[in-house]
Design a protein around this motif. Structure first.
Motif, short mmCIF file in Angstrom:
data_model
loop_
_atom_site.label_atom_id
_atom_site.label_comp_id
_atom_site.label_asym_id
_atom_site.label_seq_id
_atom_site.Cartn_x
_atom_site.Cartn_y
_atom_site.Cartn_z
N ALA A 1 0.84 -1.20 0.00
CA ALA A 1 0.00 0.00 0.00
C ALA A 1 0.87 1.24 0.00
N VAL A 2 0.31 2.33 -0.48
CA VAL A 2 0.89 3.66 -0.32
C VAL A 2 -0.11 4.48 0.48
N VAL A 3 0.36 5.02 1.61
CA VAL A 3 -0.52 5.78 2.50
C VAL A 3 0.14 7.10 2.87
N ARG A 4 -0.68 7.99 3.36
CA ARG A 4 -0.20 9.32 3.77
C ARG A 4 -0.75 9.62 5.16
N VAL B 1 4.25 7.33 2.59
CA VAL B 1 5.09 6.16 2.80
C VAL B 1 4.52 4.94 2.08
N GLY B 2 5.39 4.10 1.56
CA GLY B 2 5.00 2.81 1.02
C GLY B 2 5.11 1.75 2.10
N ALA B 3 4.26 0.74 2.05
CA ALA B 3 4.24 -0.31 3.07
C ALA B 3 4.09 -1.67 2.41
N VAL B 4 4.88 -2.64 2.89
CA VAL B 4 4.79 -4.01 2.40
C VAL B 4 4.84 -4.96 3.58
N SER B 5 3.81 -5.80 3.69
CA SER B 5 3.79 -6.89 4.67
C SER B 5 4.23 -8.16 3.96
N CYS B 6 5.14 -8.91 4.59
CA CYS B 6 5.72 -10.08 3.92
C CYS B 6 5.85 -11.26 4.88
N ALA C 1 10.92 -0.45 -3.93
CA ALA C 1 11.42 0.57 -4.85
C ALA C 1 10.38 0.93 -5.89
N GLY C 2 9.58 -0.04 -6.31
CA GLY C 2 8.56 0.20 -7.33
C GLY C 2 7.35 0.96 -6.85
N ILE D 1 8.29 1.30 4.47
CA ILE D 1 8.37 0.41 5.63
C ILE D 1 8.05 -0.99 5.14
N ALA D 2 8.87 -1.95 5.52
CA ALA D 2 8.58 -3.36 5.28
C ALA D 2 8.63 -4.07 6.62
#
Length: 252
Positions: free
Chosen positions: A117-120, A127-132, A153-154, A161-162
């Motif tokens: 997701a991209v959130v503000r 900020v971009g966010a990735v759950s893995c 990066a994309g 944040i990851a």
């Protein structure tokens, strides 16, 4: 830093930067005590929750929505459509876009994916966010760590944040790859507990929060002893312990 020392509260600063609380939690498909799980999440007062092993099968959306409601949060994206990773958020987050990503499937191994997701926060902290949740197989896990960095990066955001279950400790190849590019938040500002698995006798740090350079890390660790987070609830909620981080995202 002791868990008894003050953890910064969420806020938007006059310069447009934002202090956010980020929680990462492997919830074992909510097979344990759901109410205890919700109490732990709610007590940490998070703005973003990076979930692993969210429900993926019968009525999985209903289960995710119920957990979010109990914790006073919203479902952002993920779940079965990301093969388990899920993102939850507070009402502070303005959502720009989301995408669930399935990773290449290796024969004989479980499907993996990313919830992104991209959130503000406020007007300017973007900020971009990735759950893995990375593979149990070392070679595949190392490849997925590279895919995680490519995905971040994309997203096209100035900060990212990851967080998630890496299925290996900091000396593993995948963990080291991610930590070479991003800040390992526990290493940057240790707070609370270090080890996350197994919950009953934690001796491994396989769950982590990472942030891009430029994000200020105030504190990061297992929130054992934080007000409202009881040992009984932690023991009942999952086979993992959660990781909580307080970060400042600059205005952009």
């Amino acid at each position: 830093m002791s868990v008894n020392q003050t953890l910064p509260n969420s806020r938007t600063n006059p310069d447009g930067s934002a202090v956010v609380r980020v929680l990462s939690y492997n919830i074992r498909s909510m097979r344990d005590d759901e109410d205890a799980l919700a109490r732990v999440i709610k007590a940490t007062d998070p703005d973003l929750v990076f979930v692993q092993e969210a429900p993926r099968f019968f009525r999985w959306r209903k289960h995710a929505a119920r957990l979010a409601a109990k914790a006073d949060l919203l479902v952002l994206t993920g779940g079965a459509t990301a093969a388990g990773p899920l993102l939850l958020c507070s009402l502070r987050a303005t959502v720009e876009r989301t995408e669930d990503v399935l990773l290449p499937l290796s024969p004989g191994l479980p499907r993996r994916g990313f919830a992104t997701a991209v959130v503000r926060f406020g007007a300017a902290a973007r900020v971009g966010a990735v759950s893995c949740h990375l593979s149990l197989a070392p070679v595949e896990r190392r490849a997925q760590a590279g895919m995680l960095l490519d995905r971040l990066a994309g997203l096209g955001t100035p900060y990212a944040i990851a967080a998630g279950d890496l299925n290996e400790e900091p000396d593993g190849a995948g963990f080291r790859l991610v930590a070479a590019d991003l800040q390992d938040c526990w290493s940057a500002a240790p707070w609370g507990g270090e080890h996350t698995f197994p919950q009953s006798a934690p001796r491994k740090r396989i769950d982590a929060v990472f942030a891009s350079r430029g994000v200020e890390v105030h504190a990061c660790g297992v929130p054992s002893g934080l007000a409202g987070v009881s040992p009984r609830d932690l023991a009942a909620a999952s086979d993992h312990l959660p990781v909580l981080a307080a970060l400042t995202i600059p205005a952009s």
